[in-house]
Design an enzyme around this catalytic site. Structure first.
Site, short mmCIF file in Angstrom:
data_model
loop_
_atom_site.label_atom_id
_atom_site.label_comp_id
_atom_site.label_asym_id
_atom_site.label_seq_id
_atom_site.Cartn_x
_atom_site.Cartn_y
_atom_site.Cartn_z
N ASP A 22 0.71 -1.20 -0.10
CA ASP A 22 -0.40 -0.32 0.19
C ASP A 22 1.03 1.43 -0.05
O ASP A 22 0.17 2.43 0.08
CB ASP A 22 -1.15 -0.27 1.44
N SER A 23 2.25 1.01 0.24
CA SER A 23 3.37 2.40 -0.33
C SER A 23 2.73 2.88 -1.34
O SER A 23 3.44 3.92 -1.83
CB SER A 23 4.44 1.54 -0.05
N ASP B 113 -1.51 -6.07 -0.70
CA ASP B 113 -1.16 -5.30 0.75
C ASP B 113 -2.96 -5.25 0.51
O ASP B 113 -3.23 -4.56 -0.29
CB ASP B 113 0.05 -4.44 0.68
N LYS C 268 -1.27 -9.72 3.11
CA LYS C 268 -0.36 -9.31 3.87
C LYS C 268 -1.24 -8.48 4.44
O LYS C 268 -1.94 -7.11 4.01
CB LYS C 268 0.62 -8.69 3.32
N GLU D 202 -1.95 -5.45 8.84
CA GLU D 202 -1.07 -5.05 9.79
C GLU D 202 -1.43 -5.36 11.12
O GLU D 202 -2.11 -5.59 11.31
CB GLU D 202 -0.71 -3.17 9.49
N GLU E 59 9.39 -4.80 10.93
CA GLU E 59 9.54 -3.00 10.02
C GLU E 59 10.37 -1.97 10.79
O GLU E 59 9.48 -1.93 12.01
CB GLU E 59 8.23 -2.26 9.45
#
Length: 288
Positions: free
Chosen positions: A52-53, A91, A121, A123, A190
């Protein structure tokens, strides 16, 4: 390309487990479009994450939070078309899985059915552990993500390293263990101090991919646009620039702009020509 930068067969979850067992580092990179995927494929990446970056690097948002499921699916479909061997992980964006197990499963199913993801993925630990378990129970592999979780940047007080005290690192370790217990096949660590990663990773059975988490992780991931020097925004401490493509791209486009304005482009070799006599006939026809 390095002689070692090759992925001879399709990467699967057992492949990653074997790499961890053998102490062979896992190379993961983000990509957000078809040409980026082709580059990651040719370079021999093991895993490609449509992170999602991409909200910031290719869509121009100020953070990862605003990006939608449909936007992420569009990016992920493009990457899928450019990949053969690397594992593809998508993501799940903020707001698409947190509210309920049902939301989590439905969103994950879309990434598999509509974009061809091998895994998704999500978070954080905490309530996310239940969401991870629900997605895994639905038959979809899940990669967890702990430490600095950009979707929670507001709650974390900014883009800050996590686990810098023993107590904070213990919280990361517990989240990681809970996600492993929920069935995640791998984790992203991270912005976690190297010492914390070195202490936590030996206690985990699944691969840990680090981004700003030191060398003790089982693999590493960097954002495509960061490592190639394409993204013009702030670069985190852990980013290593392997190229300065943004400067080269600006110089190339500026040279083109100058050429157009000076009349240097297009030249004869960049143009097409009519068959002999056809231009004169065209002028006659236009004059009638």
């Amino acid at each position: 390309m390095s002689a070692h930068a090759s992925t001879p067969a399709r990467v699967t979850i057992p492949t990653l487990a074997q790499k961890k067992a053998a102490g062979e580092p896992i190379a993961m990179v983000t990509a957000y479009d078809y040409p980026g995927a082709q580059i990651a494929e040719a370079a021999g990446a093991d895993v490609v994450l449509v992170g999602d970056s991409g909200a910031m690097t290719v869509l121009g948002y100020d953070s990862t939070v605003p990006v939608t499921v449909d936007e992420m699916l569009m990016l992920t479909r493009a990457v899928r078309r450019g990949l053969s061997n690397p594992m593809l992980v998508g993501d799940l964006p903020f707001g698409s899985y947190e509210a309920s197990d049902g939301d989590a499963v439905r969103t994950a199913q879309r990434f598999v059915k509509e974009a061809g993801c091998d895994a998704v993925k999500i978070e954080r630990g905490g309530a996310t552990v239940a969401r991870a378990r629900a997605i895994v129970d639905a038959g979809i592999p899940v990669m967890g993500h702990v430490g600095l979780t950009p979707q929670s940047v507001n709650a974390l007080g900014g883009y800050r390293s996590q686990g810098r005290t023993a107590e904070a690192a213990l919280h990361v370790a517990r989240d990681a263990a809970a996600l492993q217990e929920a069935g995640c096949f791998a984790l992203v660590f991270e912005a976690i101090p190297s010492e914390a990663t070195a202490a936590i990773v030996p206690g985990l059975e699944i691969p840990v991919i680090g981004i700003g988490a030191g060398p003790a992780a089982d693999g590493q991931v960097l954002v495509f646009h960061d490592l190639l020097g394409i993204y013009g925004g702030h670069a985190a401490r852990f980013v290593k620039r392997y190229a300065d493509l943004r400067t080269a791209m600006v110089e190339g486009v500026a040279a083109y702009v100058d050429d157009v304005r000076s009349g240097g482009y297009p030249a004869a070799e960049h143009s097409y020509a009519m068959e002999p006599g056809e231009a004169e006939r065209l002028r006659d026809l236009l004059a009638e």
